[in-house]
Design an enzyme around this catalytic site. Structure first.
Site, PDB file in Angstrom:
ATOM      1  N   ARG A 184      34.937  13.944  12.568  1.00 32.74           N
ATOM      2  CA  ARG A 184      36.249  14.340  13.105  1.00 32.74           C
ATOM      3  C   ARG A 184      36.120  15.142  14.399  1.00 32.74           C
ATOM      4  O   ARG A 184      36.762  14.834  15.406  1.00 32.74           O
ATOM      5  CB  ARG A 184      37.009  15.170  12.065  1.00 32.74           C
ATOM      6  CG  ARG A 184      37.373  14.389  10.821  1.00 32.74           C
ATOM      7  CD  ARG A 184      38.024  15.305   9.789  1.00 32.74           C
ATOM      8  NE  ARG A 184      38.295  14.589   8.560  1.00 32.74           N
ATOM      9  CZ  ARG A 184      37.426  14.438   7.566  1.00 32.74           C
ATOM     10  NH1 ARG A 184      36.222  14.973   7.655  1.00 32.74           N
ATOM     11  NH2 ARG A 184      37.749  13.764   6.483  1.00 32.74           N
TER      12      ARG A 184
ATOM     13  N   ARG B 204      26.966  24.362  12.232  1.00 34.65           N
ATOM     14  CA  ARG B 204      26.434  25.367  11.319  1.00 34.65           C
ATOM     15  C   ARG B 204      25.126  25.899  11.896  1.00 34.65           C
ATOM     16  O   ARG B 204      24.297  25.122  12.399  1.00 34.65           O
ATOM     17  CB  ARG B 204      26.194  24.762   9.919  1.00 34.65           C
ATOM     18  CG  ARG B 204      27.466  24.573   9.116  1.00 34.65           C
ATOM     19  CD  ARG B 204      28.083  25.915   8.732  1.00 34.65           C
ATOM     20  NE  ARG B 204      29.327  25.807   7.988  1.00 34.65           N
ATOM     21  CZ  ARG B 204      30.556  25.944   8.505  1.00 34.65           C
ATOM     22  NH1 ARG B 204      30.711  26.155   9.790  1.00 34.65           N
ATOM     23  NH2 ARG B 204      31.623  25.892   7.736  1.00 34.65           N
TER      24      ARG B 204
ATOM     25  N   ASP C 287      28.123  29.132  18.610  1.00 38.53           N
ATOM     26  CA  ASP C 287      29.219  29.796  17.886  1.00 38.53           C
ATOM     27  C   ASP C 287      28.781  30.182  16.473  1.00 38.53           C
ATOM     28  O   ASP C 287      29.453  30.953  15.800  1.00 38.53           O
ATOM     29  CB  ASP C 287      30.424  28.841  17.818  1.00 38.53           C
ATOM     30  CG  ASP C 287      31.652  29.507  17.206  1.00 38.53           C
ATOM     31  OD1 ASP C 287      31.986  30.631  17.631  1.00 38.53           O
ATOM     32  OD2 ASP C 287      32.279  28.912  16.302  1.00 38.53           O
TER      33      ASP C 287
ATOM     34  N   GLU D 290      24.718  35.005   9.397  1.00 42.72           N
ATOM     35  CA  GLU D 290      25.960  35.558   9.962  1.00 42.72           C
ATOM     36  C   GLU D 290      26.445  36.723   9.115  1.00 42.72           C
ATOM     37  O   GLU D 290      26.284  36.688   7.893  1.00 42.72           O
ATOM     38  CB  GLU D 290      27.027  34.460  10.012  1.00 42.72           C
ATOM     39  CG  GLU D 290      26.636  33.351  10.982  1.00 42.72           C
ATOM     40  CD  GLU D 290      27.719  32.295  11.163  1.00 42.72           C
ATOM     41  OE1 GLU D 290      28.838  32.460  10.640  1.00 42.72           O
ATOM     42  OE2 GLU D 290      27.426  31.293  11.827  1.00 42.72           O
TER      43      GLU D 290
ATOM     44  N   HIS E 263      31.428  32.902  15.685  1.00 42.88           N
ATOM     45  CA  HIS E 263      31.988  31.913  14.739  1.00 42.88           C
ATOM     46  C   HIS E 263      33.531  31.871  14.821  1.00 42.88           C
ATOM     47  O   HIS E 263      34.219  32.173  13.846  1.00 42.88           O
ATOM     48  CB  HIS E 263      31.532  32.212  13.297  1.00 42.88           C
ATOM     49  CG  HIS E 263      31.617  30.990  12.418  1.00 42.88           C
ATOM     50  ND1 HIS E 263      30.768  30.755  11.370  1.00 42.88           N
ATOM     51  CD2 HIS E 263      32.462  29.919  12.429  1.00 42.88           C
ATOM     52  CE1 HIS E 263      31.079  29.618  10.777  1.00 42.88           C
ATOM     53  NE2 HIS E 263      32.114  29.096  11.413  1.00 42.88           N
TER      54      HIS E 263
ATOM     55  N   GLY F 213      35.206  29.052  15.940  1.00 44.27           N
ATOM     56  CA  GLY F 213      35.636  27.647  16.085  1.00 44.27           C
ATOM     57  C   GLY F 213      36.991  27.365  15.454  1.00 44.27           C
ATOM     58  O   GLY F 213      37.787  26.587  15.974  1.00 44.27           O
TER      59      GLY F 213
HETATM   60  P1  NAD Z   1      32.897  15.464   9.520  1.00 48.16           P
HETATM   61  O1  NAD Z   1      32.492  15.328   8.114  1.00 48.16           O
HETATM   62  O2  NAD Z   1      34.191  14.866   9.928  1.00 48.16           O
HETATM   63  O3  NAD Z   1      31.770  14.884  10.492  1.00 48.16           O
HETATM   64  C1  NAD Z   1      30.404  15.125  10.309  1.00 48.16           C
HETATM   65  C2  NAD Z   1      29.655  13.889  10.792  1.00 48.16           C
HETATM   66  O4  NAD Z   1      28.260  14.160  10.699  1.00 48.16           O
HETATM   67  C3  NAD Z   1      29.922  12.649   9.938  1.00 48.16           C
HETATM   68  O5  NAD Z   1      30.360  11.567  10.743  1.00 48.16           O
HETATM   69  C4  NAD Z   1      28.575  12.348   9.290  1.00 48.16           C
HETATM   70  O6  NAD Z   1      28.332  10.951   9.148  1.00 48.16           O
HETATM   71  C5  NAD Z   1      27.605  12.962  10.291  1.00 48.16           C
HETATM   72  N1  NAD Z   1      26.309  13.253   9.713  1.00 48.16           N
HETATM   73  C6  NAD Z   1      25.984  13.674   8.459  1.00 48.16           C
HETATM   74  N2  NAD Z   1      24.657  13.818   8.334  1.00 48.16           N
HETATM   75  C7  NAD Z   1      24.132  13.489   9.531  1.00 48.16           C
HETATM   76  C8  NAD Z   1      22.804  13.430  10.031  1.00 48.16           C
HETATM   77  N3  NAD Z   1      21.743  13.730   9.264  1.00 48.16           N
HETATM   78  N4  NAD Z   1      22.625  13.050  11.310  1.00 48.16           N
HETATM   79  C9  NAD Z   1      23.671  12.730  12.121  1.00 48.16           C
HETATM   80  N5  NAD Z   1      24.952  12.729  11.686  1.00 48.16           N
HETATM   81  C10 NAD Z   1      25.174  13.123  10.416  1.00 48.16           C
HETATM   82  O7  NAD Z   1      32.863  17.028   9.829  1.00 48.16           O
HETATM   83  P2  NAD Z   1      33.645  17.802  10.993  1.00 48.16           P
HETATM   84  O8  NAD Z   1      34.968  18.230  10.472  1.00 48.16           O
HETATM   85  O9  NAD Z   1      33.557  16.999  12.233  1.00 48.16           O
HETATM   86  O10 NAD Z   1      32.758  19.121  11.092  1.00 48.16           O
HETATM   87  C11 NAD Z   1      31.488  19.089  11.700  1.00 48.16           C
HETATM   88  C12 NAD Z   1      30.789  20.424  11.536  1.00 48.16           C
HETATM   89  O11 NAD Z   1      31.535  21.450  12.197  1.00 48.16           O
HETATM   90  C13 NAD Z   1      30.619  20.912  10.095  1.00 48.16           C
HETATM   91  O12 NAD Z   1      29.329  21.499   9.977  1.00 48.16           O
HETATM   92  C14 NAD Z   1      31.636  22.014   9.966  1.00 48.16           C
HETATM   93  O13 NAD Z   1      31.246  22.948   9.012  1.00 48.16           O
HETATM   94  C15 NAD Z   1      31.591  22.596  11.363  1.00 48.16           C
HETATM   95  N6  NAD Z   1      32.761  23.384  11.761  1.00 48.16           N
HETATM   96  C16 NAD Z   1      32.539  24.574  12.390  1.00 48.16           C
HETATM   97  C17 NAD Z   1      33.616  25.337  12.820  1.00 48.16           C
HETATM   98  C18 NAD Z   1      33.391  26.646  13.524  1.00 48.16           C
HETATM   99  O14 NAD Z   1      34.138  27.574  13.280  1.00 48.16           O
HETATM  100  N7  NAD Z   1      32.411  26.733  14.401  1.00 48.16           N
HETATM  101  C19 NAD Z   1      34.931  24.889  12.604  1.00 48.16           C
HETATM  102  C20 NAD Z   1      35.118  23.666  11.975  1.00 48.16           C
HETATM  103  C21 NAD Z   1      34.016  22.914  11.557  1.00 48.16           C
END
Ligand code: NAD
Length: 321
Positions: free
Chosen positions: A149, A230, A254, A259, A278, A280
């Site tokens: 996403r 992460r 971030d 943390e 953090h 995001g």
């Molecule tokens: P998502 O599940 O929509 O997308 C993650 C993608 O990673 C998926 O398409 C999956 O196929 C892929 N993936 C899984 N394992 C993989 C690997 N070994 N190699 C390559 N690709 C791989 O998740 P998202 O909503 O896009 O979130 C992504 C990350 O962002 C998560 O770790 C989430 O915790 C983090 N996040 C952080 C903040 C922040 O505050 N900084 C905010 C929101 C989300």
């Protein structure tokens, strides 16, 4: 009467939505200590990423049926233990997409246009000093690791800026790459080819410290690395070494291995690193959407047993902790 335990970090409106249901006894908790105290009597818990739901708590929570986390990450929940104990886990994967993507692009722009340095320079009464001479993002190669996403949203914004996007994600269909006009590449290939590399993977056994000395050797010296996914996806001592020796250009982070970031972290000593605490998902819009979405999910479960947005266990994203 069902006991619902909800974090006080949810919006007042969403907590009021729960309290208006007379069949529920709503307990608002402030911190992990209070959560640990009340979970044993709860049927449903509504949490954010600062609450850990670990095995000992789950085994002691005999009435627990549902955990809802108002986040898109879920590494703070021992969901294999939840599964074994028939406890359902829901999350809010869409609420933070825009805010996390905008922060990611913000880090890229900050580094490429030297915004932090420009502000410091001006505050020190230095007008457009030569060291503020910068580079555009347009025309550069952006590598996305994890085209989910947030990775997709970052892709679209980056393309609008004029970046060329390639990505590594072994779990999504080729048609998605085509639809987004993104070139699929292997992980090492992406590291070699990127001017900017942005991480958007969940924390799993596979992604744990996937950026380390063995993989960083592939990166070019002009690489800008961005991590708003992460912290444990990066082996921090290796990144620090690479930044100290200027084997990559800069990093925008971030999230951190531990943390809050420790006070004397070596990261803070570096001139080519840009750190945010953090944030995001730390926008008004994301906060409201995540809180209300999580509460709506809990209420739907109570009314009809409906489970919307269960964790994506089908992708075998084994939790590593
Ligand atoms: P998502 O599940 O929509 O997308 C993650 C993608 O990673 C998926 O398409 C999956 O196929 C892929 N993936 C899984 N394992 C993989 C690997 N070994 N190699 C390559 N690709 C791989 O998740 P998202 O909503 O896009 O979130 C992504 C990350 O962002 C998560 O770790 C989430 O915790 C983090 N996040 C952080 C903040 C922040 O505050 N900084 C905010 C929101 C989300």
């Amino acid at each position: 009467m069902k006991v619902i335990l909800v974090y006080n970090g949810y919006t007042p409106k969403s907590i009021a939505m729960l309290k208006s249901n007379r069949q529920l006894k709503v307990i608002v908790y402030q911190n992990q200590k209070e959560f640990d105290q009340y979970i044993s009597d709860s049927t449903i818990v509504l949490i954010r990423s600062n609450t850990q739901v670990h095995e000992k708590l789950i085994l002691g929570a005999k009435n627990l049926k549902l955990v809802v986390t108002a986040t898109s990450g879920f590494d703070h929940i021992d969901y294999s233990c939840c599964m074994k104990n028939n406890i359902k886990v829901l999350y809010t994967p869409n609420a933070n997409v825009q805010s996390a993507a905008e922060l990611t692009i913000g880090h890229m722009l900050n580094i490429s246009r030297k915004l932090t340095q420009a502000q410091t320079s001006l505050f020190n009464d230095r007008w457009r000093s030569p060291d503020l001479f910068a580079s555009n993002l347009g025309g550069k190669n952006l590598g996305i690791v994890g085209l989910g996403r947030i990775g997709q949203k970052v892709t679209q914004i980056a393309q609008a800026i004029g970046m060329k996007v390639a990505a590594y994600d072994p779990y999504i269909e080729h048609s998605m790459f085509q639809a987004l006009n993104v070139e699929p590449q292997g992980f090492m290939e992406l590291l070699r080819n990127s001017d900017v590399l942005s991480l958007h993977v969940p924390l799993t056994k596979e992604t744990f410290e996937m950026i380390n000395a063995k993989t960083l050797v592939e990166a070019n010296t002009d690489l800008i690395l961005i991590n708003a996914s992460r912290g444990q996806v990066i082996r921090e001592p290796d990144l620090i070494q690479w930044l100290q020796k200027k084997k990559i250009k800069a990093a925008g982070l971030d999230v951190y291995h531990k943390e809050p970031l420790v006070k004397d972290s070596e990261l803070k000593q570096l001139k080519n690193v840009f750190l945010t605490p953090h944030i995001g998902a730390f926008t008004e819009e994301a906060y409201v959407e995540a809180s209300e979405d999580a509460v709506a999910k809990a209420l739907r479960f109570i009314d009809s047993g409906e489970l919307r947005d269960e964790l994506p266990l089908d992708q075998a994203w084994a939790k590593f902790l």
